[in-house]
Design a protein around this motif. Structure first.
Motif, PDB file in Angstrom:
ATOM      1  N   ASP A 123       0.808  -1.216   0.000  1.00  0.00           N
ATOM      2  CA  ASP A 123       0.000   0.000   0.000  1.00  0.00           C
ATOM      3  C   ASP A 123       0.846   1.273   0.000  1.00  0.00           C
ATOM      4  O   ASP A 123       0.319   2.365   0.189  1.00  0.00           O
ATOM      5  CB  ASP A 123      -0.934   0.015   1.215  1.00  0.00           C
ATOM      6  CG  ASP A 123      -2.014  -1.030   1.108  1.00  0.00           C
ATOM      7  OD1 ASP A 123      -2.482  -1.300  -0.015  1.00  0.00           O
ATOM      8  OD2 ASP A 123      -2.390  -1.594   2.156  1.00  0.00           O
ATOM      9  N   LEU A 125       1.881   3.974  -1.604  1.00  0.00           N
ATOM     10  CA  LEU A 125       1.475   4.648  -2.844  1.00  0.00           C
ATOM     11  C   LEU A 125       2.598   5.483  -3.440  1.00  0.00           C
ATOM     12  O   LEU A 125       2.695   5.615  -4.664  1.00  0.00           O
ATOM     13  CB  LEU A 125       0.234   5.495  -2.597  1.00  0.00           C
ATOM     14  CG  LEU A 125      -0.970   4.756  -2.004  1.00  0.00           C
ATOM     15  CD1 LEU A 125      -2.156   5.694  -1.888  1.00  0.00           C
ATOM     16  CD2 LEU A 125      -1.309   3.512  -2.795  1.00  0.00           C
ATOM     17  N   ARG A 128       4.812   3.239  -5.381  1.00  0.00           N
ATOM     18  CA  ARG A 128       4.139   2.897  -6.640  1.00  0.00           C
ATOM     19  C   ARG A 128       4.245   4.047  -7.640  1.00  0.00           C
ATOM     20  O   ARG A 128       4.462   3.837  -8.833  1.00  0.00           O
ATOM     21  CB  ARG A 128       2.683   2.541  -6.393  1.00  0.00           C
ATOM     22  CG  ARG A 128       2.529   1.206  -5.712  1.00  0.00           C
ATOM     23  CD  ARG A 128       1.089   0.714  -5.717  1.00  0.00           C
ATOM     24  NE  ARG A 128       1.045  -0.566  -5.053  1.00  0.00           N
ATOM     25  CZ  ARG A 128       1.426  -1.719  -5.607  1.00  0.00           C
ATOM     26  NH1 ARG A 128       1.860  -1.746  -6.846  1.00  0.00           N
ATOM     27  NH2 ARG A 128       1.369  -2.840  -4.920  1.00  0.00           N
ATOM     28  N   SER A 129       4.086   5.269  -7.167  1.00  0.00           N
ATOM     29  CA  SER A 129       4.167   6.429  -8.051  1.00  0.00           C
ATOM     30  C   SER A 129       5.572   6.583  -8.629  1.00  0.00           C
ATOM     31  O   SER A 129       5.741   6.773  -9.837  1.00  0.00           O
ATOM     32  CB  SER A 129       3.764   7.695  -7.298  1.00  0.00           C
ATOM     33  OG  SER A 129       3.838   8.824  -8.143  1.00  0.00           O
ATOM     34  N   ILE A 151      -2.627   2.311  -7.504  1.00  0.00           N
ATOM     35  CA  ILE A 151      -2.749   3.444  -6.575  1.00  0.00           C
ATOM     36  C   ILE A 151      -4.222   3.784  -6.377  1.00  0.00           C
ATOM     37  O   ILE A 151      -4.690   3.959  -5.247  1.00  0.00           O
ATOM     38  CB  ILE A 151      -1.951   4.664  -7.088  1.00  0.00           C
ATOM     39  CG1 ILE A 151      -0.448   4.387  -7.011  1.00  0.00           C
ATOM     40  CG2 ILE A 151      -2.313   5.925  -6.295  1.00  0.00           C
ATOM     41  CD1 ILE A 151       0.412   5.405  -7.737  1.00  0.00           C
ATOM     42  N   ARG A 154      -6.149   1.234  -4.402  1.00  0.00           N
ATOM     43  CA  ARG A 154      -5.797   1.239  -2.987  1.00  0.00           C
ATOM     44  C   ARG A 154      -6.233   2.528  -2.287  1.00  0.00           C
ATOM     45  O   ARG A 154      -5.788   2.830  -1.193  1.00  0.00           O
ATOM     46  CB  ARG A 154      -4.299   0.993  -2.821  1.00  0.00           C
ATOM     47  CG  ARG A 154      -3.906  -0.411  -3.255  1.00  0.00           C
ATOM     48  CD  ARG A 154      -2.411  -0.602  -3.342  1.00  0.00           C
ATOM     49  NE  ARG A 154      -2.081  -1.886  -3.918  1.00  0.00           N
ATOM     50  CZ  ARG A 154      -2.009  -3.030  -3.252  1.00  0.00           C
ATOM     51  NH1 ARG A 154      -2.235  -3.032  -1.949  1.00  0.00           N
ATOM     52  NH2 ARG A 154      -1.710  -4.142  -3.864  1.00  0.00           N
ATOM     53  N   GLY A 156      -5.972   5.790  -3.369  1.00  0.00           N
ATOM     54  CA  GLY A 156      -5.141   6.983  -3.491  1.00  0.00           C
ATOM     55  C   GLY A 156      -5.438   7.855  -4.687  1.00  0.00           C
ATOM     56  O   GLY A 156      -4.559   8.567  -5.164  1.00  0.00           O
ATOM     57  N   ALA A 162      -0.920   9.588  -7.150  1.00  0.00           N
ATOM     58  CA  ALA A 162      -1.735   9.372  -8.351  1.00  0.00           C
ATOM     59  C   ALA A 162      -1.630  10.564  -9.293  1.00  0.00           C
ATOM     60  O   ALA A 162      -1.494  10.391 -10.516  1.00  0.00           O
ATOM     61  CB  ALA A 162      -3.196   9.130  -7.975  1.00  0.00           C
TER      62      ALA A 162
END
Length: 177
Positions: A123, A125, A128-129, A151, A154, A156, A162
């Motif tokens: 999680d 984020l 991930r970004s 994202i 989850r 975001g 995001a």
């Protein structure tokens, strides 16, 4: 639907948003980058610049310094501050190790840190970004879109991770921070 979401996200203002902060504000520039030189970190208690590895600085001070160094384009100093932390390989440290390595030109090393951060905390984020932005830099837009989809899935969809990734996918330009 996801492309419409990406377009909406891209229209949101970016001026007050920054990667990596818990409150979506950029790190405040401190004496670490205003006064100190050569990667030293401002020690508020001593009112002086200290080497990150001096043992005088707590993990939170070092982490804030790493964010600040990253924000002003000093990835090697960010890496040095992160290396001095006693916290170990938490997902937040791994995320910034990934970012600073990527910005220092070590893309593969950066990607490996993002993977480790996401293994620890799916999680995360921000990881991930940044991972998605690295994929944009590599021309892997479908894989970057998959990170944006994660994202959003989850929870975001309205945050900086995001927004910045959607902008990178739309324009092909990644954030410097």
């Amino acid at each position: 639907m996801r492309h419409a979401l990406a377009l909406v996200l891209c229209t949101l203002p970016f001026a007050a948003l920054a990667a990596g902060s818990d409150d979506n504000d950029p790190p405040t520039q401190t004496n670490t980058t205003k006064t100190c030189t050569d990667g030293k970190v401002w020690d508020e208690a001593k009112q002086s610049c200290e080497e990150p590895k001096s043992g005088q600085l707590d993990d939170e001070t070092l982490f804030r310094a790493a964010r600040e160094f990253a924000y002003v384009g000093q990835p090697q100093n960010a890496l040095n501050a992160l290396a001095a932390m006693k916290e170990g390989e938490s997902d937040r440290v791994l995320t910034y190790l990934g970012f600073a390595n990527r910005k220092a030109g070590n893309l593969e090393i950066g990607l490996s840190y993002y993977d480790k951060a996401l293994d620890r905390n799916p999680d995360n984020l921000l990881a991930r970004s940044y991972y998605g932005q690295a994929l944009v830099e590599m021309g892997e837009l479908q894989l970057a879109q998959a990170q944006l989809d994660e994202i959003v899935a989850r929870g975001g969809s309205t945050g900086w991770p995001a927004q910045s990734l959607a902008e990178a996918i739309r324009t092909g330009q990644t954030t410097n921070y």
